[in-house]
Write an enzyme that holds these catalytic residues in place. Sequence first.
Site, PDB file in Angstrom:
ATOM      1  N   GLY A  12       0.829  -1.154  -0.335  1.00 34.25           N
ATOM      2  CA  GLY A  12       0.018  -0.007   0.100  1.00 34.25           C
ATOM      3  C   GLY A  12       1.073   1.295   0.062  1.00 34.25           C
ATOM      4  N   LYS A  65     -16.374 -14.788 -10.764  1.00 36.42           N
ATOM      5  CA  LYS A  65     -15.491 -13.560 -10.713  1.00 36.42           C
ATOM      6  C   LYS A  65     -16.583 -12.429 -10.845  1.00 36.42           C
ATOM      7  CE  LYS A  65     -11.909 -11.065 -12.566  1.00 36.42           C
ATOM      8  NZ  LYS A  65     -10.380 -11.381 -12.683  1.00 36.42           N
ATOM      9  N   HIS A 109       1.944   0.263 -13.085  1.00 35.82           N
ATOM     10  CA  HIS A 109       2.731  -0.967 -13.500  1.00 35.82           C
ATOM     11  C   HIS A 109       4.195  -0.707 -13.197  1.00 35.82           C
ATOM     12  CE1 HIS A 109       3.418  -4.937 -14.745  1.00 35.82           C
ATOM     13  NE2 HIS A 109       4.455  -4.120 -15.773  1.00 35.82           N
TER      14      HIS A 109
HETATM   15  C1  GAR Z   1       4.059  -1.599  -7.073  1.00 35.88           C
HETATM   16  O1  GAR Z   1       5.384  -1.811  -7.308  1.00 35.88           O
HETATM   17  C2  GAR Z   1       3.148  -1.665  -8.278  1.00 35.88           C
HETATM   18  O2  GAR Z   1       3.360  -0.968  -9.380  1.00 35.88           O
HETATM   19  C3  GAR Z   1       2.947  -3.100  -8.361  1.00 35.88           C
HETATM   20  O3  GAR Z   1       2.874  -3.635  -7.099  1.00 35.88           O
HETATM   21  C4  GAR Z   1       3.616  -2.742  -6.268  1.00 35.88           C
HETATM   22  C5  GAR Z   1       2.673  -2.588  -5.338  1.00 35.88           C
HETATM   23  O4  GAR Z   1       3.263  -1.547  -4.092  1.00 35.88           O
HETATM   24  N1  GAR Z   1       1.791  -3.447  -9.247  1.00 35.88           N
HETATM   25  C6  GAR Z   1       1.977  -4.545 -10.133  1.00 35.88           C
HETATM   26  O5  GAR Z   1       2.637  -5.101 -10.373  1.00 35.88           O
HETATM   27  C7  GAR Z   1       0.415  -4.771 -10.900  1.00 35.88           C
HETATM   28  N2  GAR Z   1       0.718  -5.773 -11.595  1.00 35.88           N
HETATM   29  P1  GAR Z   1       2.427  -0.878  -2.969  1.00 35.88           P
HETATM   30  O6  GAR Z   1       1.406  -1.945  -2.410  1.00 35.88           O
HETATM   31  O7  GAR Z   1       3.253  -0.709  -1.896  1.00 35.88           O
HETATM   32  O8  GAR Z   1       1.596   0.205  -3.523  1.00 35.88           O
END
Ligand code: GAR
Length: 203
Positions: A12, A65, A109
């Site tokens: 998060g 889903k 992403h």
């Molecule tokens: C982030 O690096 C985001 O870009 C990635 O997960 C992480 C979440 O971090 N998202 C993906 O890979 C989506 N496929 P966070 O929970 O600390 O924001």
Amino acid sequence: RKRLGVLVSGRGSNLQALIDASKDENYPAEVVVVISNNPSAYAIERAKRENIPVFVIRREDYKSKKEYEEKIKEVLQNFKVDLVVLAGYMKIVGKTLLEAFPNRIINIHPSLLPSFPGLEAQRQAWEYGVKISGCTVHFVDEGIDSGPIIGQRAVPVYDDDTPATLAERILQEEHKLIVESVKKILTEDFEIIGRRVVFKKRG
Ligand code: GAR
């Protein structure tokens, strides 16, 4: 101010970046609800700490889903969200949510798309040996990390990087990119022409 619903699955930190940005009253949006599919996501603590309503909605608790996403949709609509932000949400968004929020769902992403879609994008980039990587914010469509691109930020990849050090460098840029991208699409006029998100200069 516009109302954000944020979907999370983990740490998060991007959610936190949006919460922190919205503490400035001039920021055009605020997080009004957080939904996690993962009951042990640290993002849940972050939302609670800020007194933001948070719901745990697990895919495993629904037959399909569609039913799972109907529940998410109901919560987002109850909170009258203007924009849905996927901030480390690790499930593929289906038709139910896409049709309920057309061009109103964005994702962050951790690579420069269209390179390295899917899981562990930072590791994919590191293994491939690219010298520049970064992050992308895009509209969500039915594909995986494939929708029209709203914004990107780049970082160098160093020879002594590991997937973890690269991911950390990208993450710092993600926090800036998510905040600037949300602001941009909520305050500027744009058109989606083919795959291109074209912002129109005003005046
Ligand atoms: C982030 O690096 C985001 O870009 C990635 O997960 C992480 C979440 O971090 N998202 C993906 O890979 C989506 N496929 P966070 O929970 O600390 O924001």
